[in-house]
Design a protein around this motif. Structure first.
Motif, PDB file in Angstrom:
ATOM      1  N   THR A  56       0.424  -1.510   0.099  1.00 53.98           N
ATOM      2  CA  THR A  56       0.616   0.017  -0.238  1.00 53.98           C
ATOM      3  C   THR A  56       1.164   1.502   0.050  1.00 53.98           C
ATOM      4  O   THR A  56       2.270   1.583   1.149  1.00 53.98           O
ATOM      5  N   ASN A  57       0.591   2.256  -0.833  1.00 53.34           N
ATOM      6  CA  ASN A  57       0.928   3.410  -0.560  1.00 53.34           C
ATOM      7  C   ASN A  57       2.525   3.542  -0.870  1.00 53.34           C
ATOM      8  O   ASN A  57       3.440   4.117  -0.378  1.00 53.34           O
ATOM      9  N   LYS A  58       2.856   2.609  -1.936  1.00 50.86           N
ATOM     10  CA  LYS A  58       4.543   1.873  -2.478  1.00 50.86           C
ATOM     11  C   LYS A  58       5.149   2.725  -4.045  1.00 50.86           C
ATOM     12  O   LYS A  58       3.712   2.254  -4.664  1.00 50.86           O
ATOM     13  N   LYS A  59       6.010   2.865  -4.669  1.00 49.77           N
ATOM     14  CA  LYS A  59       5.716   3.469  -5.619  1.00 49.77           C
ATOM     15  C   LYS A  59       6.644   2.125  -6.705  1.00 49.77           C
ATOM     16  O   LYS A  59       7.589   1.767  -6.133  1.00 49.77           O
ATOM     17  N   ILE A  60       5.512   1.562  -7.328  1.00 58.51           N
ATOM     18  CA  ILE A  60       6.323  -0.020  -7.615  1.00 58.51           C
ATOM     19  C   ILE A  60       6.373  -0.259  -9.547  1.00 58.51           C
ATOM     20  O   ILE A  60       6.146   0.727  -9.801  1.00 58.51           O
ATOM     21  N   LEU A  61       7.641  -0.473  -8.842  1.00 61.50           N
ATOM     22  CA  LEU A  61       8.301  -0.804 -11.307  1.00 61.50           C
ATOM     23  C   LEU A  61       7.896  -2.358 -11.034  1.00 61.50           C
ATOM     24  O   LEU A  61       8.016  -3.200 -10.422  1.00 61.50           O
ATOM     25  N   ILE A  62       6.770  -2.667 -12.307  1.00 65.45           N
ATOM     26  CA  ILE A  62       6.571  -3.906 -12.987  1.00 65.45           C
ATOM     27  C   ILE A  62       7.176  -3.691 -14.190  1.00 65.45           C
ATOM     28  O   ILE A  62       6.440  -3.285 -15.485  1.00 65.45           O
ATOM     29  N   VAL A  63       7.694  -4.944 -14.616  1.00 68.74           N
ATOM     30  CA  VAL A  63       8.538  -5.234 -15.286  1.00 68.74           C
ATOM     31  C   VAL A  63       7.858  -5.910 -16.999  1.00 68.74           C
ATOM     32  O   VAL A  63       7.896  -7.639 -15.790  1.00 68.74           O
ATOM     33  N   THR A  64       7.015  -6.331 -17.590  1.00 72.29           N
ATOM     34  CA  THR A  64       6.421  -7.227 -18.102  1.00 72.29           C
ATOM     35  C   THR A  64       6.778  -7.643 -19.873  1.00 72.29           C
ATOM     36  O   THR A  64       6.872  -6.782 -20.135  1.00 72.29           O
ATOM     37  N   HIS A  65       5.787  -7.940 -20.129  1.00 77.77           N
ATOM     38  CA  HIS A  65       5.994  -8.327 -21.574  1.00 77.77           C
ATOM     39  C   HIS A  65       4.810  -7.579 -22.245  1.00 77.77           C
ATOM     40  O   HIS A  65       4.256  -6.728 -21.422  1.00 77.77           O
ATOM     41  N   GLY A  66       5.263  -7.221 -23.582  1.00 71.39           N
ATOM     42  CA  GLY A  66       3.943  -6.107 -24.063  1.00 71.39           C
ATOM     43  C   GLY A  66       2.839  -6.839 -24.295  1.00 71.39           C
ATOM     44  O   GLY A  66       2.050  -5.872 -24.863  1.00 71.39           O
ATOM     45  N   SER A  67       2.853  -8.357 -24.892  1.00 74.27           N
ATOM     46  CA  SER A  67       1.675  -8.655 -24.694  1.00 74.27           C
ATOM     47  C   SER A  67       0.129  -8.835 -23.646  1.00 74.27           C
ATOM     48  O   SER A  67      -0.377  -8.135 -23.599  1.00 74.27           O
ATOM     49  N   LEU A  68       1.575  -9.233 -22.921  1.00 75.27           N
ATOM     50  CA  LEU A  68       0.617  -8.455 -20.680  1.00 75.27           C
ATOM     51  C   LEU A  68       0.139  -7.260 -20.249  1.00 75.27           C
ATOM     52  O   LEU A  68      -0.300  -7.175 -20.077  1.00 75.27           O
ATOM     53  N   MET A  69       1.199  -6.110 -21.288  1.00 70.75           N
ATOM     54  CA  MET A  69       1.493  -4.388 -20.650  1.00 70.75           C
ATOM     55  C   MET A  69      -0.110  -4.437 -21.685  1.00 70.75           C
ATOM     56  O   MET A  69      -0.765  -3.712 -21.421  1.00 70.75           O
ATOM     57  N   ARG A  70      -0.765  -4.748 -23.074  1.00 68.85           N
ATOM     58  CA  ARG A  70      -2.317  -4.271 -22.856  1.00 68.85           C
ATOM     59  C   ARG A  70      -3.152  -5.082 -22.608  1.00 68.85           C
ATOM     60  O   ARG A  70      -4.191  -3.759 -22.427  1.00 68.85           O
ATOM     61  N   LEU A  71      -3.095  -6.054 -21.818  1.00 66.08           N
ATOM     62  CA  LEU A  71      -3.742  -6.406 -21.283  1.00 66.08           C
ATOM     63  C   LEU A  71      -3.810  -5.372 -19.846  1.00 66.08           C
ATOM     64  O   LEU A  71      -5.108  -5.471 -18.988  1.00 66.08           O
ATOM     65  N   ILE A  72      -2.955  -5.459 -19.366  1.00 70.25           N
ATOM     66  CA  ILE A  72      -2.553  -4.716 -18.325  1.00 70.25           C
ATOM     67  C   ILE A  72      -4.206  -3.231 -18.438  1.00 70.25           C
ATOM     68  O   ILE A  72      -4.032  -2.745 -17.502  1.00 70.25           O
ATOM     69  N   GLN A  73      -3.231  -2.312 -19.528  1.00 70.40           N
ATOM     70  CA  GLN A  73      -3.985  -1.339 -19.992  1.00 70.40           C
ATOM     71  C   GLN A  73      -5.840  -1.714 -19.905  1.00 70.40           C
ATOM     72  O   GLN A  73      -6.581  -0.438 -19.265  1.00 70.40           O
ATOM     73  N   ASP A  74      -6.015  -3.020 -20.647  1.00 73.62           N
ATOM     74  CA  ASP A  74      -7.224  -3.096 -20.697  1.00 73.62           C
ATOM     75  C   ASP A  74      -8.358  -2.945 -18.651  1.00 73.62           C
ATOM     76  O   ASP A  74      -9.153  -2.968 -18.675  1.00 73.62           O
ATOM     77  N   VAL A  75      -7.073  -4.220 -18.466  1.00 74.86           N
ATOM     78  CA  VAL A  75      -7.742  -3.733 -16.855  1.00 74.86           C
ATOM     79  C   VAL A  75      -8.212  -2.717 -16.053  1.00 74.86           C
ATOM     80  O   VAL A  75      -8.869  -2.819 -15.553  1.00 74.86           O
ATOM     81  N   ILE A  76      -7.037  -2.383 -16.178  1.00 70.10           N
ATOM     82  CA  ILE A  76      -6.721  -0.913 -14.987  1.00 70.10           C
ATOM     83  C   ILE A  76      -7.920   0.002 -16.191  1.00 70.10           C
ATOM     84  O   ILE A  76      -7.995   0.744 -14.932  1.00 70.10           O
ATOM     85  N   GLU A  77      -8.234  -0.003 -17.131  1.00 70.70           N
ATOM     86  CA  GLU A  77      -8.612   1.607 -17.730  1.00 70.70           C
ATOM     87  C   GLU A  77     -10.303   0.475 -17.847  1.00 70.70           C
ATOM     88  O   GLU A  77     -11.076   1.278 -18.417  1.00 70.70           O
TER      89      GLU A  77
END
Length: 125
Positions: A76-97
Motif C-alpha cells: 500500500t502507498n508504495k511506488k512500484i515498478l512492474i517489468v513485463t512483456h508487451g502482450s501483458l502490458m496491453r492486457l494491463i491497460q485493459d484491466v486498469i482502464e
C-alpha cells in the motif's frame, strides 16, 4: 533500458518482474535495484514456464488482475515498478482502464505509468 532509466528519473520502493531473463535485466537497469521480486503471473502469454501456452486472453487478464490485487494489498502507498512483456502490458491497460479492446502498438521498452486515480503517462523511446 538505459534510456528509460534516464527518462523516468525516479526511485521505486518495490520492483517486480517477470522471471524471464530479458525482463529481469531491464528491471535491474531501470531501477538500479539488486532486489527484484520475480512473479510468474507476469510471464507472457504462451511463453515462459510453459503453463501459459494454451491460456486465453480472459485467463491472462484474470492472472494479471490477481497479481494487481495482491500487489495493491501487500504494498500500500508504495511506488512500484512492474517489468513485463508487451502482450501483458496491453492486457494491463485493459484491466486498469476497464476496456474490452486489445491494444496494439506497445513497443519494446515503452513505459505506462499509472497512479491510483488511473491517470496515465506513456513514455516511448
Amino acid at each position: 533500458a538505459e534510456a528509460i532509466r534516464k527518462k523516468l528519473k525516479m526511485n521505486f520502493d518495490i520492483v517486480v518482474s517477470s522471471p524471464a531473463q530479458r525482463c529481469l535485466k531491464t528491471a535491474m537497469i531501470v531501477s538500479h535495484s539488486k532486489h527484484i521480486i520475480m512473479d510468474e503471473r507476469l510471464y507472457e502469454r504462451g511463453w515462459g514456464n510453459g503453463k501459459n501456452g494454451d491460456e486465453s486472453i480472459l485467463e491472462a487478464k484474470e492472472r494479471f488482475l490477481d497479481f494487481l490485487l495482491n500487489i495493491n494489498e501487500t504494498y500500500t502507498n508504495k511506488k512500484i515498478l512492474i517489468v513485463t512483456h508487451g502482450s501483458l502490458m496491453r492486457l494491463i491497460q485493459d484491466v486498469i482502464e476497464q476496456n474490452c479492446v486489445i491494444r496494439e502498438g506497445i513497443s519494446n521498452c515503452d513505459v505506462i505509468q499509472y497512479n491510483k486515480t488511473k491517470k496515465k503517462t506513456i513514455l516511448t523511446l
